[in-house]
Design a protein around this motif. Structure first.
Motif, mmCIF file in Angstrom:
data_model
loop_
_atom_site.group_PDB
_atom_site.id
_atom_site.type_symbol
_atom_site.label_atom_id
_atom_site.label_comp_id
_atom_site.label_asym_id
_atom_site.label_seq_id
_atom_site.Cartn_x
_atom_site.Cartn_y
_atom_site.Cartn_z
ATOM 1 N N VAL A 54 -50.149 -21.761 38.024
ATOM 2 C CA VAL A 54 -50.097 -22.179 39.427
ATOM 3 C C VAL A 54 -51.152 -23.225 39.744
ATOM 4 C CG1 VAL A 54 -50.307 -21.405 41.825
ATOM 5 C CG2 VAL A 54 -49.086 -19.996 40.162
ATOM 6 N N TRP A 55 -52.413 -22.846 39.602
ATOM 7 C CA TRP A 55 -53.486 -23.735 40.069
ATOM 8 C C TRP A 55 -53.673 -24.948 39.162
ATOM 9 C CZ3 TRP A 55 -54.695 -22.925 44.898
ATOM 10 C CH2 TRP A 55 -54.456 -21.652 45.430
ATOM 11 N N ASP A 56 -53.620 -24.736 37.856
ATOM 12 C CA ASP A 56 -53.731 -25.879 36.950
ATOM 13 C C ASP A 56 -52.519 -26.797 37.071
ATOM 14 O OD1 ASP A 56 -56.090 -24.780 36.130
ATOM 15 O OD2 ASP A 56 -55.389 -24.131 34.160
ATOM 16 N N LYS A 57 -51.354 -26.201 37.344
ATOM 17 C CA LYS A 57 -50.143 -26.995 37.530
ATOM 18 C C LYS A 57 -50.273 -27.901 38.750
ATOM 19 C CE LYS A 57 -45.816 -28.123 36.657
ATOM 20 N NZ LYS A 57 -45.434 -28.835 35.420
ATOM 21 N N GLY A 72 -46.986 -0.024 47.543
ATOM 22 C CA GLY A 72 -46.145 -1.057 48.117
ATOM 23 C C GLY A 72 -45.289 -1.698 47.037
ATOM 24 N N ASP A 73 -44.270 -2.453 47.449
ATOM 25 C CA ASP A 73 -43.373 -3.062 46.466
ATOM 26 C C ASP A 73 -44.089 -4.016 45.514
ATOM 27 O OD1 ASP A 73 -43.836 -5.204 48.201
ATOM 28 O OD2 ASP A 73 -41.716 -5.544 48.672
ATOM 29 N N TRP A 74 -45.188 -4.589 45.989
ATOM 30 C CA TRP A 74 -45.945 -5.549 45.172
ATOM 31 C C TRP A 74 -46.494 -4.915 43.885
ATOM 32 C CZ3 TRP A 74 -47.276 -3.907 50.100
ATOM 33 C CH2 TRP A 74 -48.304 -2.967 50.182
ATOM 34 N N SER A 75 -46.668 -3.588 43.910
ATOM 35 C CA SER A 75 -47.253 -2.926 42.738
ATOM 36 C C SER A 75 -46.309 -2.915 41.546
ATOM 37 C CB SER A 75 -47.670 -1.497 43.083
ATOM 38 O OG SER A 75 -46.547 -0.718 43.453
ATOM 39 N N ALA A 76 -45.035 -3.260 41.768
ATOM 40 C CA ALA A 76 -44.102 -3.329 40.638
ATOM 41 C C ALA A 76 -44.619 -4.291 39.568
ATOM 42 C CB ALA A 76 -42.722 -3.771 41.127
ATOM 43 N N ALA A 77 -45.297 -5.334 40.015
ATOM 44 C CA ALA A 77 -45.823 -6.330 39.078
ATOM 45 C C ALA A 77 -46.832 -5.732 38.110
ATOM 46 C CB ALA A 77 -46.461 -7.481 39.843
ATOM 47 N N ALA A 78 -47.543 -4.700 38.550
ATOM 48 C CA ALA A 78 -48.572 -4.097 37.698
ATOM 49 C C ALA A 78 -47.976 -3.388 36.492
ATOM 50 C CB ALA A 78 -49.407 -3.113 38.520
ATOM 51 N N PHE A 79 -46.705 -2.999 36.585
ATOM 52 C CA PHE A 79 -46.061 -2.278 35.494
ATOM 53 C C PHE A 79 -45.353 -3.209 34.512
ATOM 54 C CE2 PHE A 79 -45.935 0.817 39.097
ATOM 55 C CZ PHE A 79 -46.792 1.754 38.543
ATOM 56 N N GLN A 80 -45.139 -4.459 34.923
ATOM 57 C CA GLN A 80 -44.376 -5.388 34.095
ATOM 58 C C GLN A 80 -45.239 -6.070 33.043
ATOM 59 O OE1 GLN A 80 -41.556 -6.508 37.910
ATOM 60 N NE2 GLN A 80 -41.758 -8.050 36.300
ATOM 61 N N THR A 81 -44.587 -6.822 32.188
ATOM 62 C CA THR A 81 -45.258 -7.434 31.045
ATOM 63 C C THR A 81 -46.203 -8.542 31.457
ATOM 64 O OG1 THR A 81 -43.329 -6.955 29.673
ATOM 65 C CG2 THR A 81 -44.890 -8.582 28.834
ATOM 66 N N THR A 131 -40.527 -18.978 42.047
ATOM 67 C CA THR A 131 -39.787 -18.551 40.854
ATOM 68 C C THR A 131 -40.716 -17.837 39.884
ATOM 69 O OG1 THR A 131 -38.156 -20.333 41.046
ATOM 70 C CG2 THR A 131 -38.431 -19.336 38.872
ATOM 71 N N TYR A 132 -41.902 -18.397 39.696
ATOM 72 C CA TYR A 132 -42.886 -17.769 38.815
ATOM 73 C C TYR A 132 -43.267 -16.384 39.339
ATOM 74 C CZ TYR A 132 -47.433 -16.611 36.870
ATOM 75 O OH TYR A 132 -48.477 -15.927 36.278
ATOM 76 N N ARG A 133 -43.490 -16.263 40.641
ATOM 77 C CA ARG A 133 -43.866 -14.978 41.232
ATOM 78 C C ARG A 133 -42.735 -13.954 41.099
ATOM 79 N NH1 ARG A 133 -48.287 -14.650 44.403
ATOM 80 N NH2 ARG A 133 -47.323 -13.062 45.710
ATOM 81 N N LEU A 134 -41.504 -14.408 41.191
ATOM 82 C CA LEU A 134 -40.371 -13.507 40.989
ATOM 83 C C LEU A 134 -40.332 -13.005 39.545
ATOM 84 C CD1 LEU A 134 -37.623 -12.247 41.925
ATOM 85 C CD2 LEU A 134 -36.553 -14.363 41.101
ATOM 86 N N GLU A 135 -40.505 -13.915 38.603
ATOM 87 C CA GLU A 135 -40.431 -13.563 37.183
ATOM 88 C C GLU A 135 -41.514 -12.564 36.787
ATOM 89 O OE1 GLU A 135 -38.566 -17.840 35.667
ATOM 90 O OE2 GLU A 135 -40.666 -17.331 35.273
ATOM 91 N N THR A 136 -42.683 -12.662 37.413
ATOM 92 C CA THR A 136 -43.785 -11.763 37.074
ATOM 93 C C THR A 136 -43.830 -10.538 37.969
ATOM 94 O OG1 THR A 136 -45.303 -13.024 38.501
ATOM 95 C CG2 THR A 136 -45.210 -13.632 36.163
ATOM 96 N N GLY A 137 -42.914 -10.456 38.958
ATOM 97 C CA GLY A 137 -42.860 -9.304 39.839
ATOM 98 C C GLY A 137 -43.820 -9.348 40.998
ATOM 99 N N ALA A 138 -44.500 -10.463 41.201
ATOM 100 C CA ALA A 138 -45.503 -10.550 42.262
ATOM 101 C C ALA A 138 -44.882 -10.469 43.652
ATOM 102 C CB ALA A 138 -46.303 -11.844 42.118
ATOM 103 N N SER A 139 -43.729 -11.090 43.845
ATOM 104 C CA SER A 139 -43.062 -11.043 45.149
ATOM 105 C C SER A 139 -41.619 -11.515 45.001
ATOM 106 C CB SER A 139 -43.792 -11.922 46.172
ATOM 107 O OG SER A 139 -43.754 -13.287 45.802
ATOM 108 N N PHE A 140 -40.816 -11.153 46.010
ATOM 109 C CA PHE A 140 -39.452 -11.675 46.090
ATOM 110 C C PHE A 140 -39.463 -12.853 47.047
ATOM 111 C CE2 PHE A 140 -37.815 -8.716 43.326
ATOM 112 C CZ PHE A 140 -36.427 -8.775 43.242
ATOM 113 N N PRO A 141 -38.725 -13.917 46.750
ATOM 114 C CA PRO A 141 -38.905 -15.201 47.423
ATOM 115 C C PRO A 141 -38.428 -15.270 48.869
ATOM 116 C CG PRO A 141 -37.045 -15.303 45.915
ATOM 117 C CD PRO A 141 -37.710 -13.988 45.678
ATOM 118 N N SER A 142 -39.187 -16.029 49.646
ATOM 119 C CA SER A 142 -38.746 -16.414 50.993
ATOM 120 C C SER A 142 -38.006 -17.742 50.920
ATOM 121 C CB SER A 142 -39.949 -16.550 51.931
ATOM 122 O OG SER A 142 -40.849 -17.555 51.460
ATOM 123 N N ASN A 143 -38.252 -18.485 49.838
ATOM 124 C CA ASN A 143 -37.636 -19.796 49.652
ATOM 125 C C ASN A 143 -36.195 -19.609 49.184
ATOM 126 O OD1 ASN A 143 -36.875 -22.393 48.488
ATOM 127 N ND2 ASN A 143 -39.040 -22.940 48.700
#
Length: 448
Positions: free
Chosen positions: A55-58, A276-285, A358-370
Motif C-alpha cells: 500500500v504505502w510503498d506503492k 468484529g468482522d474485521w478479525s477474520a483477517a487475523a485467521f487468514q494467511t 482489492t488488496y484489503r479484500l484479498e487479505t480479509g481486512a475489509s469488504f469494499p465500499s468501492n
C-alpha cells in the motif's frame, strides 16, 4: 487527567509536529509536497508488514511528487494520540478514523473536512456504495469508508462441536446447554477478549440491544419514547449477566487483551469466538510468511461464521450490529486549493480506490465500499480463501442494527462500557447499571 498533564500533552504533540516538519525539510526545497498521516495498524497481525510494501510503498512509487510522513499506532495508544492532536489543533493532514464513536471529537469539533465536494468534483460519487456516503456524526462525510462493518461476528469451530456430539445452536438456551459438556473437556464455550472495555459493548452487547430494543431503538430513545431504565435495556444487561454467571463466556475474559486469544480458538480451546468482522483477517494467511492461524483447508471444512443465536424476547431476528466502516479523513487545517490539500486527497483516493480495496479484500481486512471491486468475481477468479466467501455469505444472511458507540456520545457509551465490565465482575446489577446509563444520557442531553 489534570490540567497540567493536558497542557504538557498538548505541548508535546506540538513539539513532535514541529520536529516532523523540520526533519523532512520544506516542500519547496525538496520539490515534493509533504503530508503527515496518522495510520491505524496492528503490526502483530498477519499481512501488516506486507501492507507497508503493498500500500504505502506503492503510493510512493505512483506519486514521487508526494512525500508521506506516516505515524503507525494501534488501539488505545492511537486513540489517545488522536485526542492529543485534536486538543492541540495540530492534526495530521490525513487521518484514519471512525464515522462516530471513537472519532467523536474529530467529528464534533469539525477537525476534518467534508469529503463529498471532493468526490463530486472528481465524479466519484457513483463509484461508492451509497450507504457508505451518508452524513456521519459531524453532519457530513467526514471520512471516506472502507466499507460497511459488522461489529458482531460469531466464529464457530464445527470440528470441536462434532467431536463433542454438538451442533450449531439455534437458540441461546441451546448455546447455554453446551457449557457443562464443553467445560468438562476443558473447552471454553465462547471466547472473547474483554479487557478493553469497548469489546463487549461493540462486539456483542450492541447486537443484544438491537434484538431486544429493535432496529430503531436509538431513534425512539432520542425522541424520548423509551429510556435506558425500560425493560428492553434492563433485559439486555440481564442477558450479559447470565452469559457470565452461566459461564457461556468466562469471567476471566475480562483479563484477556484484545486479539490475544484468537489462537486459542483456532486451536480448539473454545468452540466459538466473538469479535468484529474485521478479525477474520487475523485467521487468514499472512502473504509474507505463508502461515495462517486457520489454514484455508480448515476454513472450508471446520469453521463457520454466524450471528449470536436467538435470544428470549427478541423483537427482531437475524440481526447483527453494524455501522459504516472506518476510513480516511482530511484535516480541516489544510488550506483550500493548496498543494497539501491536493496531495492529501490524492492519497485518500488511492487508499479507498480499487487497488487498495482489492488488496484489503484479498487479505480479509475489509469488504469494499468501492463498487468497482467485484467481490464474487475476485472470489472465483483468484481463488480467495474460504473465509472471504463465508464472510460474503454472512453479510447476505443478516440485517443490521446500530452499534452503540456509533450512535451514542462517548459520555454515554463509556458509562455503558464500564457497567458491562462491572456486571462481568459481579460488582453491579443490571438494574443499577441501567439507572447509571440513564443518568449519563440525561446529563449529556442537558448539556447539549
Amino acid at each position: 487527567m489534570t490540567r497540567l498533564r493536558k497542557i504538557l500533552t498538548v505541548c508535546l504533540v506540538l513539539a513532535m509536529g514541529m520536529a516532523m516538519v523540520f526533519a523532512n525539510g520544506s516542500s519547496e526545497n525538496s520539490g515534493t509536497t509533504t503530508i503527515r498521516v496518522m495510520n491505524y495498524i496492528d503490526m502483530s497481525e498477519p499481512n501488516s508488514m506486507n501492507e507497508i510494501s503493498m500500500v504505502w510503498d506503492k503510493f510512493a512509487e505512483l506519486h514521487p511528487e508526494i512525500t508521506v510522513i506516516r505515524e503507525d499506532l494501534f488501539n488505545e495508544p492511537f486513540h489517545q494520540k488522536v485526542e492529543a492532536y485534536v486538543a492541540s489543533g495540530n492534526l495530521p493532514d490525513v487521518i484514519y478514523m471512525w464515522p462516530g464513536g471513537r472519532s467523536t471529537s474529530l467529528q464534533t469539533t469539525h477537525s476534518v473536512k467534508d469529503l463529498m465536494p471532493f468526490l463530486e468534483k472528481d465524479g466519484l460519487v457513483s463509484s461508492y456504495n451509497p450507504a457508505c456516503l451518508v452524513p456521519q456524526t459531524a453532519g457530513y462525510l467526514a471520512e471516506l469508508p472502507n466499507g460497511l462493518t459488522a461489529s458482531h461476528m460469531m466464529f464457530v469451530n464445527t470440528k470441536v462441536l462434532k467431536e463433542n456430539g454438538l451442533s450449531i445452536p439455534k437458540t441461546y438456551e441451546e448455546l447455554k446447554a453446551m457449557v457443562p459438556v464443553l467445560n468438562a473437556k476443558g473447552i471454553e464455550v465462547v471466547g472473547m477478549a474483554n479487557m478493553d472495555s469497548w469489546v463487549m459493548q461493540s462486539c456483542l452487547f450492541s447486537t443484544i440491544v438491537g434484538r431486544l430494543g429493535g432496529a430503531d431503538w436509538y431513534e425512539k430513545l432520542a425522541a424520548g419514547e423509551i429510556n435506558f431504565t425500560d425493560a428492553w435495556f434492563v433485559k439486555s444487561l440481564e442477558l450479559v449477566d447470565d452469559i457470565y454467571s452461566s459461564n457461556v463466556i468466562n469471567r476471566n475474559t475480562l483479563q484477556i487483551g484484545y486479539g490475544s486469544n484468537r489462537g486459542d480458538f483456532a486451536n480448539g480451546k473454545a468452540a466459538f469466538y466473538i469479535d468484529g468482522d474485521w478479525s477474520a483477517a487475523a485467521f487468514q494467511t499472512d502473504i509474507t510468511t505463508g502461515q495462517a492461524l486457520i489454514s484455508p483447508a480448515d476454513q472450508q471444512a471446520n469453521f463457520e461464521m454466524m450471528a449470536f443465536p436467538v435470544i428470549p424476547g427478541e423483537v427482531v431476528h437475524d440481526t447483527v450490529s453494524g455501522v459504516v466502516g472506518t476510513g480516511w479523513g482530511m484535516s480541516a487545517n489544510l488550506v483550500a486549493g493548496s498543494k497539501e490539500e491536493a496531495a492529501a486527497w490524492e492519497l485518500i483516493k488511492f487508499l479507498e480506490g480499487e487497488y487498495v480495496q482489492t488488496y484489503r479484500l484479498e487479505t480479509g481486512a475489509s469488504f469494499p465500499s468501492n463498487l468497482n471491486v467485484d467481490v464474487n468475481k475476485l472470489i472465483d477468479e483468484k481463488g480467495l480463501e474460504p473465509f472471504v466467501a463465508k464472510r460474503s455469505a454472512f453479510y447476505n444472511s443478516y440485517t443490521t442494527t446500530p452499534v452503540i458507540d456509533g450512535v451514542l456520545h462517548s459520555d454515554v457509551y463509556n458509562e455503558i462500557n464500564v457497567v458491562l465490565q462491572e456486571i462481568g465482575l459481579g460488582a453491579c446489577t443490571p438494574a443499577q447499571g441501567a439507572a447509571r446509563v440513564q443518568k449519563a444520557w440525561e446529563t449529556w442531553k442537558a448539556n447539549n
